[in-house]
Design a protein around this motif. Structure first.
Motif, PDB file in Angstrom:
ATOM      1  N   LYS A 179      -2.080 -16.037 -18.860  1.00 24.26           N
ATOM      2  CA  LYS A 179      -2.934 -14.857 -19.024  1.00 24.26           C
ATOM      3  C   LYS A 179      -2.541 -13.975 -20.195  1.00 24.26           C
ATOM      4  O   LYS A 179      -3.391 -13.559 -20.975  1.00 24.26           O
ATOM      5  CB  LYS A 179      -2.936 -14.061 -17.728  1.00 24.26           C
ATOM      6  CG  LYS A 179      -3.758 -14.765 -16.669  1.00 24.26           C
ATOM      7  CD  LYS A 179      -3.545 -14.200 -15.303  1.00 24.26           C
ATOM      8  CE  LYS A 179      -4.341 -14.976 -14.281  1.00 24.26           C
ATOM      9  NZ  LYS A 179      -4.033 -14.538 -12.924  1.00 24.26           N
ATOM     10  N   TYR A 180      -1.267 -13.679 -20.317  1.00 26.15           N
ATOM     11  CA  TYR A 180      -0.860 -12.803 -21.424  1.00 26.15           C
ATOM     12  C   TYR A 180      -1.149 -13.423 -22.783  1.00 26.15           C
ATOM     13  O   TYR A 180      -1.713 -12.758 -23.664  1.00 26.15           O
ATOM     14  CB  TYR A 180       0.612 -12.434 -21.302  1.00 26.15           C
ATOM     15  CG  TYR A 180       0.901 -11.431 -20.222  1.00 26.15           C
ATOM     16  CD1 TYR A 180       0.475 -10.123 -20.349  1.00 26.15           C
ATOM     17  CD2 TYR A 180       1.593 -11.775 -19.079  1.00 26.15           C
ATOM     18  CE1 TYR A 180       0.733  -9.194 -19.371  1.00 26.15           C
ATOM     19  CE2 TYR A 180       1.853 -10.854 -18.086  1.00 26.15           C
ATOM     20  CZ  TYR A 180       1.420  -9.560 -18.236  1.00 26.15           C
ATOM     21  OH  TYR A 180       1.672  -8.647 -17.262  1.00 26.15           O
TER      22      TYR A 180
ATOM     23  N   THR B  91       5.184  -4.355 -25.421  1.00 28.51           N
ATOM     24  CA  THR B  91       5.231  -3.625 -24.168  1.00 28.51           C
ATOM     25  C   THR B  91       3.976  -3.832 -23.326  1.00 28.51           C
ATOM     26  O   THR B  91       3.958  -3.455 -22.172  1.00 28.51           O
ATOM     27  CB  THR B  91       5.415  -2.125 -24.426  1.00 28.51           C
ATOM     28  OG1 THR B  91       4.496  -1.733 -25.442  1.00 28.51           O
ATOM     29  CG2 THR B  91       6.811  -1.834 -24.865  1.00 28.51           C
ATOM     30  N   GLU B  92       2.926  -4.420 -23.906  1.00 29.01           N
ATOM     31  CA  GLU B  92       1.726  -4.658 -23.107  1.00 29.01           C
ATOM     32  C   GLU B  92       1.633  -6.121 -22.695  1.00 29.01           C
ATOM     33  O   GLU B  92       1.477  -6.439 -21.535  1.00 29.01           O
ATOM     34  CB  GLU B  92       0.477  -4.286 -23.923  1.00 29.01           C
ATOM     35  CG  GLU B  92       0.444  -2.830 -24.319  1.00 29.01           C
ATOM     36  CD  GLU B  92      -0.308  -2.626 -25.619  1.00 29.01           C
ATOM     37  OE1 GLU B  92      -1.190  -3.433 -25.923  1.00 29.01           O
ATOM     38  OE2 GLU B  92      -0.002  -1.669 -26.331  1.00 29.01           O
TER      39      GLU B  92
ATOM     40  N   ASN C 212      -7.199 -11.482 -12.687  1.00 29.01           N
ATOM     41  CA  ASN C 212      -6.102 -10.853 -11.947  1.00 29.01           C
ATOM     42  C   ASN C 212      -4.811 -11.115 -12.690  1.00 29.01           C
ATOM     43  O   ASN C 212      -4.511 -12.257 -13.030  1.00 29.01           O
ATOM     44  CB  ASN C 212      -5.997 -11.448 -10.543  1.00 29.01           C
ATOM     45  CG  ASN C 212      -7.133 -10.978  -9.686  1.00 29.01           C
ATOM     46  OD1 ASN C 212      -7.319  -9.797  -9.495  1.00 29.01           O
ATOM     47  ND2 ASN C 212      -7.923 -11.919  -9.200  1.00 29.01           N
ATOM     48  N   ILE C 213      -4.077 -10.082 -12.941  1.00 29.27           N
ATOM     49  CA  ILE C 213      -2.859 -10.271 -13.724  1.00 29.27           C
ATOM     50  C   ILE C 213      -1.757  -9.417 -13.119  1.00 29.27           C
ATOM     51  O   ILE C 213      -2.002  -8.321 -12.614  1.00 29.27           O
ATOM     52  CB  ILE C 213      -3.137  -9.930 -15.208  1.00 29.27           C
ATOM     53  CG1 ILE C 213      -2.026 -10.414 -16.101  1.00 29.27           C
ATOM     54  CG2 ILE C 213      -3.374  -8.463 -15.420  1.00 29.27           C
ATOM     55  CD1 ILE C 213      -2.409 -10.429 -17.559  1.00 29.27           C
ATOM     56  N   ASN C 214      -0.558  -9.976 -13.127  1.00 27.76           N
ATOM     57  CA  ASN C 214       0.597  -9.248 -12.610  1.00 27.76           C
ATOM     58  C   ASN C 214       1.331  -8.599 -13.749  1.00 27.76           C
ATOM     59  O   ASN C 214       1.779  -9.286 -14.667  1.00 27.76           O
ATOM     60  CB  ASN C 214       1.560 -10.214 -11.914  1.00 27.76           C
ATOM     61  CG  ASN C 214       1.218 -10.405 -10.474  1.00 27.76           C
ATOM     62  OD1 ASN C 214       0.943  -9.444  -9.784  1.00 27.76           O
ATOM     63  ND2 ASN C 214       1.220 -11.629 -10.025  1.00 27.76           N
ATOM     64  N   VAL C 215       1.427  -7.293 -13.715  1.00 26.47           N
ATOM     65  CA  VAL C 215       2.293  -6.607 -14.671  1.00 26.47           C
ATOM     66  C   VAL C 215       3.572  -6.304 -13.918  1.00 26.47           C
ATOM     67  O   VAL C 215       3.609  -5.440 -13.063  1.00 26.47           O
ATOM     68  CB  VAL C 215       1.629  -5.328 -15.199  1.00 26.47           C
ATOM     69  CG1 VAL C 215       2.546  -4.629 -16.171  1.00 26.47           C
ATOM     70  CG2 VAL C 215       0.325  -5.667 -15.872  1.00 26.47           C
ATOM     71  N   GLY C 216       4.595  -7.031 -14.236  1.00 28.65           N
ATOM     72  CA  GLY C 216       5.838  -6.882 -13.512  1.00 28.65           C
ATOM     73  C   GLY C 216       5.931  -7.885 -12.383  1.00 28.65           C
ATOM     74  O   GLY C 216       5.030  -8.689 -12.235  1.00 28.65           O
TER      75      GLY C 216
ATOM     76  N   HIS D 280       8.716  -7.131 -16.527  1.00 24.85           N
ATOM     77  CA  HIS D 280       7.799  -6.926 -17.642  1.00 24.85           C
ATOM     78  C   HIS D 280       8.417  -5.831 -18.518  1.00 24.85           C
ATOM     79  O   HIS D 280       9.025  -4.908 -17.993  1.00 24.85           O
ATOM     80  CB  HIS D 280       6.431  -6.491 -17.101  1.00 24.85           C
ATOM     81  CG  HIS D 280       5.370  -6.320 -18.150  1.00 24.85           C
ATOM     82  ND1 HIS D 280       5.262  -5.187 -18.904  1.00 24.85           N
ATOM     83  CD2 HIS D 280       4.394  -7.145 -18.567  1.00 24.85           C
ATOM     84  CE1 HIS D 280       4.244  -5.323 -19.750  1.00 24.85           C
ATOM     85  NE2 HIS D 280       3.699  -6.502 -19.564  1.00 24.85           N
ATOM     86  N   PRO D 281       8.266  -5.933 -19.836  1.00 22.92           N
ATOM     87  CA  PRO D 281       8.982  -4.979 -20.700  1.00 22.92           C
ATOM     88  C   PRO D 281       8.634  -3.522 -20.461  1.00 22.92           C
ATOM     89  O   PRO D 281       9.425  -2.654 -20.794  1.00 22.92           O
ATOM     90  CB  PRO D 281       8.550  -5.395 -22.105  1.00 22.92           C
ATOM     91  CG  PRO D 281       8.043  -6.755 -21.982  1.00 22.92           C
ATOM     92  CD  PRO D 281       7.562  -6.949 -20.602  1.00 22.92           C
ATOM     93  N   SER D 282       7.475  -3.210 -19.902  1.00 18.39           N
ATOM     94  CA  SER D 282       7.109  -1.799 -19.839  1.00 18.39           C
ATOM     95  C   SER D 282       7.126  -1.240 -18.428  1.00 18.39           C
ATOM     96  O   SER D 282       6.659  -0.132 -18.218  1.00 18.39           O
ATOM     97  CB  SER D 282       5.731  -1.590 -20.446  1.00 18.39           C
ATOM     98  OG  SER D 282       4.758  -2.089 -19.587  1.00 18.39           O
TER      99      SER D 282
ATOM    100  N   LEU E 205      -8.485  -7.101 -14.385  1.00 16.42           N
ATOM    101  CA  LEU E 205      -8.970  -6.784 -15.711  1.00 16.42           C
ATOM    102  C   LEU E 205     -10.386  -7.310 -15.890  1.00 16.42           C
ATOM    103  O   LEU E 205     -10.703  -8.423 -15.509  1.00 16.42           O
ATOM    104  CB  LEU E 205      -8.096  -7.451 -16.780  1.00 16.42           C
ATOM    105  CG  LEU E 205      -6.699  -6.914 -16.979  1.00 16.42           C
ATOM    106  CD1 LEU E 205      -6.043  -7.677 -18.098  1.00 16.42           C
ATOM    107  CD2 LEU E 205      -6.752  -5.455 -17.303  1.00 16.42           C
TER     108      LEU E 205
ATOM    109  N   ASP F  62       7.203   2.502 -25.448  1.00 18.80           N
ATOM    110  CA  ASP F  62       5.998   1.937 -24.839  1.00 18.80           C
ATOM    111  C   ASP F  62       4.795   2.065 -25.751  1.00 18.80           C
ATOM    112  O   ASP F  62       3.877   1.251 -25.699  1.00 18.80           O
ATOM    113  CB  ASP F  62       5.695   2.636 -23.502  1.00 18.80           C
ATOM    114  CG  ASP F  62       6.643   2.175 -22.436  1.00 18.80           C
ATOM    115  OD1 ASP F  62       7.252   1.121 -22.627  1.00 18.80           O
ATOM    116  OD2 ASP F  62       6.771   2.862 -21.418  1.00 18.80           O
TER     117      ASP F  62
ATOM    118  N   VAL G  49      -5.838  -1.987 -21.248  1.00 17.19           N
ATOM    119  CA  VAL G  49      -4.530  -2.600 -20.992  1.00 17.19           C
ATOM    120  C   VAL G  49      -3.434  -1.850 -21.738  1.00 17.19           C
ATOM    121  O   VAL G  49      -2.358  -1.611 -21.218  1.00 17.19           O
ATOM    122  CB  VAL G  49      -4.539  -4.083 -21.434  1.00 17.19           C
ATOM    123  CG1 VAL G  49      -3.170  -4.700 -21.227  1.00 17.19           C
ATOM    124  CG2 VAL G  49      -5.568  -4.853 -20.667  1.00 17.19           C
ATOM    125  N   ALA G  50      -3.754  -1.455 -22.980  1.00 15.89           N
ATOM    126  CA  ALA G  50      -2.735  -0.795 -23.794  1.00 15.89           C
ATOM    127  C   ALA G  50      -2.375   0.569 -23.238  1.00 15.89           C
ATOM    128  O   ALA G  50      -1.341   1.126 -23.598  1.00 15.89           O
ATOM    129  CB  ALA G  50      -3.236  -0.655 -25.227  1.00 15.89           C
TER     130      ALA G  50
ATOM    131  N   PRO H 209       1.123   0.776 -20.324  1.00 14.29           N
ATOM    132  CA  PRO H 209       2.493   1.200 -20.656  1.00 14.29           C
ATOM    133  C   PRO H 209       2.588   2.667 -21.033  1.00 14.29           C
ATOM    134  O   PRO H 209       3.586   3.316 -20.705  1.00 14.29           O
ATOM    135  CB  PRO H 209       2.891   0.298 -21.829  1.00 14.29           C
ATOM    136  CG  PRO H 209       1.707  -0.446 -22.227  1.00 14.29           C
ATOM    137  CD  PRO H 209       0.701  -0.349 -21.162  1.00 14.29           C
TER     138      PRO H 209
END
Lengths: 361, 413
Positions: A154-155, A239-240, B30-34, B37-39, B50, B142, B394-395, B398
């Motif tokens: 996805k990313y 970071t995104e 569907n996306i997992n942030v973390g 994850h860097p932010s 999304l 960020d 998305v941006a 963070p």
């Protein structure tokens, strides 16, 4: 059949590729050193080759300067384990780094870097040099799209989509910003055409940037966007999107993206210098003070490289100073500001040049 | 949508356009942030839906760092829990130490001497500077400006050196004790603090120049992640995030503790409640903290630095324990049974860098709390995320996360 010209051309190409690769590798080192300098730290200062570190003063100095860091980086890229995730489309996954890397290296074929007794120092002095560069460098976006798409993750997917949208948007502004420069250079009676060598020669008195400051600015901004450098690094916004399109790449495949990006920066800076900053012309008003013969060729090349490195430094300076744009802001800047500006600039210049040629002279 | 004419043959233009329109809507990703994850600054996980680049749904998942601190507290004496408070908001452990002991002292009805209070105020404010420095640094990171982070981290290292001189540890300080401190100020330490502040103030202005008026940063943050005052109050947002929304609530002013009423400082209040305001508030609070620390150092009282009369709570000095029978017994009782706190309940909130850190303690007498509940500001501040992130890009994720400045050690405890 005479194979000698082919062999000579091949030799030249190999030399060029190694030099540009070397510059790209040391651009990475320069980036890290400059980042360290800006951020109040040292940057790489430990890497050393066997037996060199024990040379009394020189060895220590070279180590501190990080001279051997690119060697270590390159070896690391080559010898690291090369994992291929199970969910990728293998063919395009392997193709993408090559597609990103090869156009970046190909553009240098037509980039002149010096002059010896009136003869351009360039691999191929073709009449449509600028068109060739635009055509080939825009192929680089395929590498990024393919990388984002084939990774099937996805990313990288988001990064790939951003990259394609961004690079296509800014290519328009870039192309339109170059045209006024060529309109200006193609004065009646001159035979500049789209040849990069002739563009440099037409700047022997005043550099193009003094005639076309707006075009130069638009070209510079578009160059930042085309090379995916901060503040336009949407495709790999750390970071995104973690690492954007190359999240799923490791070892040398990532290395190819990496070197490709820096090659892009170096070649792009070269084009900027050739188009707007007088190429190897010494200073405005002092076109070519170098002696004749090979010494002049060497000096003009070094002067050209110095200008290129200044632009590369500017790239790095910006990267470590500014925050990143948001995706929609990048699009707005590209389509709503830069494109109309470039278009207006082109039309205005065309009218001015027409007036100048037809009525005032 | 006109779905009823689906049976029309494939060649029909209308039908094609209907299908095309449905194709255009695309699918939700569907996306997992973390959690890695860097932010996300730790192990926060966001389940994000999304639609292209636009966030349609967010569900924060917390608990990846859960250690059961509240249950742990029920199995140890009051003083033994102090090291656990270091690990709550591990960016500012000193202020957690202070908040915890203040809660227990309120329960015990104990007053500490003015010198002890003053030292605690210095601790709190230095911890606030340290926390806000990290907050603005990672916030900058960020948004893509990595240099700010390096500048602030350099200053934090200097602060850590001060903490090390004061407490013996750079990170997990465990400096306070119920009824006092582990030790008095080391000689010359206040001078070091002054030196630090003198070289620190220009750095703050430098960061200000680098980011605050930066056009890209301004565009990235203004109008993004707006928290209205009503929302802020109803979601229980506290600290700089609440004040950025325009609610002038600072517990140091409204319910002064540990002698904060003696010092003069301003409570910066925002107007728009967006990410940019949160940045401004943190920058201003750093300056106000510097001001407070300078005032405390100018007026630091002499005298005892622990509550000498609290014989069942605070252990006497080591020299006395080794020479006097009375103090030896006192120390023995404290070590075996813990500080004797009277039965009762207490809720105490302190203004920590991240917000109001509250301790609810139930005592049935003796040296061990019957129940200890921690109100973690990061947890409450994060609760507004689903509302805040919906509809942004998305941006912006963070940026909003960075502007809220949370710590998962405290959120998950």
């Amino acid at each position: 059949m005479n194979y000698l010209p082919i062999l000579i051309a091949l030799l030249k190409a190999v030399i060029m590729i190694s030099v540009v690769m070397g510059i790209a590798a040391y651009a990475v080192l320069a980036e890290r050193k400059i980042a360290g300098w800006i951020q109040g730290r040292y940057g790489p200062n430990r890497t050393v080759l066997p037996f060199i570190g024990v040379i009394p003063i020189l060895g220590n100095m070279l180590t501190r300067l990080g001279i051997f860091q690119p060697v270590a980086d390159g070896l690391k890229f080559i010898f690291k384990e090369d994992p291929v995730p199970g969910h990728v489309n293998k063919f395009y996954y392997f193709l993408a780094p090559c597609v990103a890397f090869i156009p970046a290296m190909t553009t240098m074929v037509v980039l002149p870097f010096g002059e010896m007794d009136g003869v351009p120092l360039v691999l191929a002095n073709i009449d449509i040099g600028m068109l060739f560069i635009l055509a080939v460098s825009s192929l680089g976006v395929y590498g990024i799209i393919l990388a984002g798409w084939s990774a099937n993750s996805k990313y990288p997917f988001l990064g790939g989509i951003r990259a394609s949208a961004q690079m296509i948007s800014y290519e328009l502004a870039m192309g339109l910003s170059i045209l006024p420069a060529f309109l200006w250079a193609n004065a009646p009676g001159s035979e500049t055409g789209l040849s990069l060598f002739n563009v440099v020669q037409s700047q022997d008195q005043l550099w193009m940037v003094f005639w076309q400051p707006l075009s130069a600015l638009i070209f510079l901004v578009a160059l930042f966007a085309e090379t995916n450098r901060l503040p336009f690094d949407m495709p790999e916004a750390e970071t995104e999107l973690v690492s954007g399109y190359h999240t799923e790449y490791g070892s040398m495949k990532f290395g190819l993206f990496f070197v490709g990006e820096y090659t892009h920066i170096v070649i792009g800076s070269g084009v900027l210098v050739v188009l707007y900053f007088g190429g190897w012309n010494f200073l405005p008003g002092i076109p070519f003070p170098w002696p004749a013969g090979w010494a002049g060729g060497l000096l003009s090349t070094l002067w050209f490289l110095l200008k290129v490195f200044s632009v590369v430094f500017f790239f790095m300076w910006i990267r470590w100073t500014l925050p990143r744009f948001r995706y929609d802001q990048v699009m707005r800047l590209g389509w709503a500001i830069l494109l109309p500006l470039a278009l207006a600039n082109l039309v205005l210049n065309a009218i001015l040049i027409a007036l100048f040629e037809n009525w005032l002279v | 949508m006109a779905n009823q004419d689906k049976q029309i043959s494939i060649g029909d233009v209308v039908n094609r356009s209907v299908e095309f329109e449905e194709d255009l809507k695309g699918e939700i990703m569907n996306i997992n942030v973390g959690p890695s994850h860097p932010s996300t600054h730790g192990v926060l996980r966001l389940k994000v839906q999304l639609d292209g680049e636009v966030v349609t749904e967010v569900e924060p998942v917390v608990g990846y760092l859960h250690r059961g601190d509240e249950k742990i507290a029920e199995n140890m004496t009051y003083n033994q829990f102090i090291p656990y408070t270091d690990r709550l908001d591990y960016i500012a452990p000193l202020s957690n130490n202070v908040a915890y002991v203040l809660a227990v002292e309120k329960l015990a009805g104990l007053e500490v001497p003015p010198r002890c209070q003053a030292i605690r105020v210095i601790c709190c404010e230095l911890a606030r500077i340290s926390s806000h420095l990290l907050g603005v640094g990672v916030y900058g990171m960020d948004t893509g400006a990595l240099t700010v982070f390096m500048y602030t981290f350099t200053e934090r290292e200097r602060l850590y050196t001060l903490f090390e001189q004061l407490t013996g540890a750079r990170f997990t300080t465990s400096y306070t004790r119920i009824g006092g401190l582990t030790r008095d100020l080391p000689p010359g330490w206040l001078g070091n603090v002054i030196n630090f502040l003198n070289q620190f103030e220009p750095v703050i202005e430098e960061i200000d120049k680098l980011m605050t008026r930066n056009r890209i940063f301004y565009d990235r943050t203004v109008g993004v992640g707006v928290i209205t005052p009503e929302d802020a109050i109803s979601y229980g947002v506290t600290g700089p995030n609440l004040r950025a929304s325009g609610v002038a609530c600072d517990l140091r002013k409204t319910n002064p503790y540990s002698g904060y009423e003696k010092y003069e400082f301003d409570v910066p209040v925002g107007s728009a409640g967006d990410c940019y305001d949160r940045w401004l508030i943190r920058m201003e609070e750093i300056r106000q903290s510097v001001k407070i620390v300078r005032q405390v150092i100018d007026s630091i009282p002499d005298g005892p630095w622990y509550a000498e009369e609290a014989r069942k709570i605070y252990a006497p000095p080591k020299a006395k324990i080794l020479t006097s029978m009375e103090e030896l017994i006192q120390n023995f009782m404290l070590v075996t049974e813990g500080p004797q706190i009277r039965p009762g309940e207490v809720y105490f909130e302190a203004e920590n860098p991240k917000g109001a850190l509250g301790f609810y303690i139930v005592s049935k007498g003796g040296g061990i709390p019957y129940r200890l509940k921690i109100r973690a500001p990061s947890f409450c501040n994060l609760s507004i995320l689903p509302k805040l992130l919906k509809g942004c890009m998305v941006a912006d994720i963070p940026v909003i996360l960075g502007s809220i400045d949370f710590v998962l050690g405290e959120c998950d405890r």
